[in-house]
Design a protein around this motif. Structure first.
Motif, short mmCIF file in Angstrom:
data_model
loop_
_atom_site.label_atom_id
_atom_site.label_comp_id
_atom_site.label_asym_id
_atom_site.label_seq_id
_atom_site.Cartn_x
_atom_site.Cartn_y
_atom_site.Cartn_z
N GLU A 246 28.06 48.91 42.85
CA GLU A 246 29.50 49.01 42.58
C GLU A 246 30.23 49.62 43.77
O GLU A 246 31.31 49.14 44.17
CB GLU A 246 29.76 49.85 41.32
CG GLU A 246 29.33 49.19 40.02
CD GLU A 246 27.82 49.19 39.81
OE1 GLU A 246 27.11 49.93 40.53
OE2 GLU A 246 27.35 48.44 38.92
N ALA A 249 30.28 47.12 46.72
CA ALA A 249 31.25 46.05 46.46
C ALA A 249 32.65 46.51 46.81
O ALA A 249 33.42 45.81 47.49
CB ALA A 249 31.18 45.62 45.00
N ALA A 250 33.01 47.72 46.40
CA ALA A 250 34.35 48.26 46.67
C ALA A 250 34.54 48.53 48.15
O ALA A 250 35.60 48.23 48.72
CB ALA A 250 34.56 49.54 45.87
N ALA A 255 36.15 42.10 44.83
CA ALA A 255 37.00 42.47 43.70
C ALA A 255 36.25 43.33 42.68
O ALA A 255 36.80 44.27 42.12
CB ALA A 255 37.55 41.21 43.03
N ASP A 256 35.00 43.01 42.43
CA ASP A 256 34.18 43.79 41.51
C ASP A 256 32.71 43.51 41.79
O ASP A 256 32.37 42.61 42.57
CB ASP A 256 34.52 43.45 40.05
CG ASP A 256 34.42 41.97 39.74
OD1 ASP A 256 33.30 41.42 39.87
OD2 ASP A 256 35.45 41.36 39.40
N ALA A 257 31.85 44.29 41.16
CA ALA A 257 30.41 44.18 41.42
C ALA A 257 29.86 42.82 41.01
O ALA A 257 28.99 42.26 41.69
CB ALA A 257 29.67 45.30 40.69
N TYR A 259 31.38 39.88 41.00
CA TYR A 259 31.73 38.86 41.99
C TYR A 259 30.90 39.05 43.26
O TYR A 259 30.44 38.08 43.87
CB TYR A 259 33.21 38.95 42.31
CG TYR A 259 33.67 37.93 43.34
CD1 TYR A 259 33.64 36.57 43.07
CD2 TYR A 259 34.12 38.34 44.59
CE1 TYR A 259 34.04 35.63 44.01
CE2 TYR A 259 34.53 37.42 45.54
CZ TYR A 259 34.49 36.07 45.24
OH TYR A 259 34.89 35.16 46.19
#
Length: 279
Positions: A246, A249-250, A255-257, A259
């Motif tokens: 997470e 990803a950020a 956009a989010d984990a 995706y």
């Protein structure tokens, strides 16, 4: 133990006359990485010019980490701390020269004074590699007038650096220079949300024209290039940090984990966790 890199280099010891009157070579060569490792230096009285012949990796200079790939050139002052690291998936081959001498400081100060980037992507790297190859051969052969000839080749390289990297600012630059500016922007802002419409507005160019010229210049769409940069940074974090999926990803602009995992699996045929375990 397997060597981390293969290199072919010449170390030079300039004469007192050359140090006073010429630009002179301190070290020149080629390097092919066999596995990723970080090479870090600082407080060296030297200037470094290198070009990436193939592969990709990272250059950290003045506290900022930059993604660089085949076709990119680098011109830096080695009194500042710098480090470079080849990619694990696409190891690079570099051609480089460390130099100094009469006028070296003035050239670099003039270059920096015009807000030019330390990393640039010329339309054609052949003039650079031709000069480096000739200079390398000269330093190996050590003919008479070697130092004077070396001065000539170094002057040629510096002239190419100035003429091939004409960064004039976002609003004032010619349209032909926009793809390079956008590319640099992607590297510096890949962790942010970026749209073609925003790039069009920011760089004062039609999004259709920008898309066409970017693909023409770099052989890849803006969207694909942005995703590739995000994935490259994600791979580095997966390998060399304890950050969660997470968090990665950020940090890399996804956009989010969910995706991030989807895009990563499509590109690498494995999930981020499987990649972390493998490496």
């Amino acid at each position: 133990m397997m060597a981390k890199s293969l290199s072919d280099r010449v170390l030079a010891t300039p004469s007192s006359y050359a140090k006073k009157h010429y630009l002179y070579v301190q070290e020149i060569g080629t390097l092919t990485s066999m596995e990723p490792h970080v090479s870090s230096r600082e407080n060296i009285s030297s200037y470094l010019f290198l070009t990436v012949l193939k592969g990709e990796g990272y250059l950290t200079y003045r506290g900022r980490k930059h993604y660089i790939q085949a076709g990119d050139c680098v011109y830096i002052n080695c009194r500042n701390q710098y480090a470079h690291e080849s990619s694990a998936e696409h190891p690079w081959t570099l051609m480089w020269v460390h130099f100094n001498g009469n006028g070296a400081d003035d050239f670099y100060q003039a270059y920096q004074g015009q807000d030019r980037s330390s990393i640039f992507h010329p339309a054609d790297t052949a003039p650079f590699t031709d000069s480096l190859t000739a200079l390398f051969g000269l330093m190996q052969a050590k003919p008479s007038l070697m130092e004077l000839s070396a001065h000539k080749y170094l002057t040629d390289i510096i002239t190419l650096i100035f003429t091939e990297n004409r960064t004039e600012g976002v609003q004032g630059a010619s349209v032909s220079g926009k793809p390079a500016q956008v590319r640099q922007y992607l590297e510096e802002h890949y962790m942010e949300k970026i749209s073609l419409e925003e790039l069009s507005s920011l760089f004062y160019i039609s999004k259709y024209y920008l898309s066409r010229e970017y693909k023409k210049t770099y052989g890849i769409t803006i969207g694909s290039d942005l995703t590739a940069r995000r994935l490259s940074h994600a791979k580095s974090l997966l390998r060399f940090s304890d950050s969660s999926i997470e968090e990665i990803a950020a940090l890399c602009g996804f956009a989010d984990a969910g995706y991030f995992i989807k895009v990563f699996k499509k590109a690498e045929n494995m999930t981020p966790l499987e990649y972390r375990k493998k490496w």
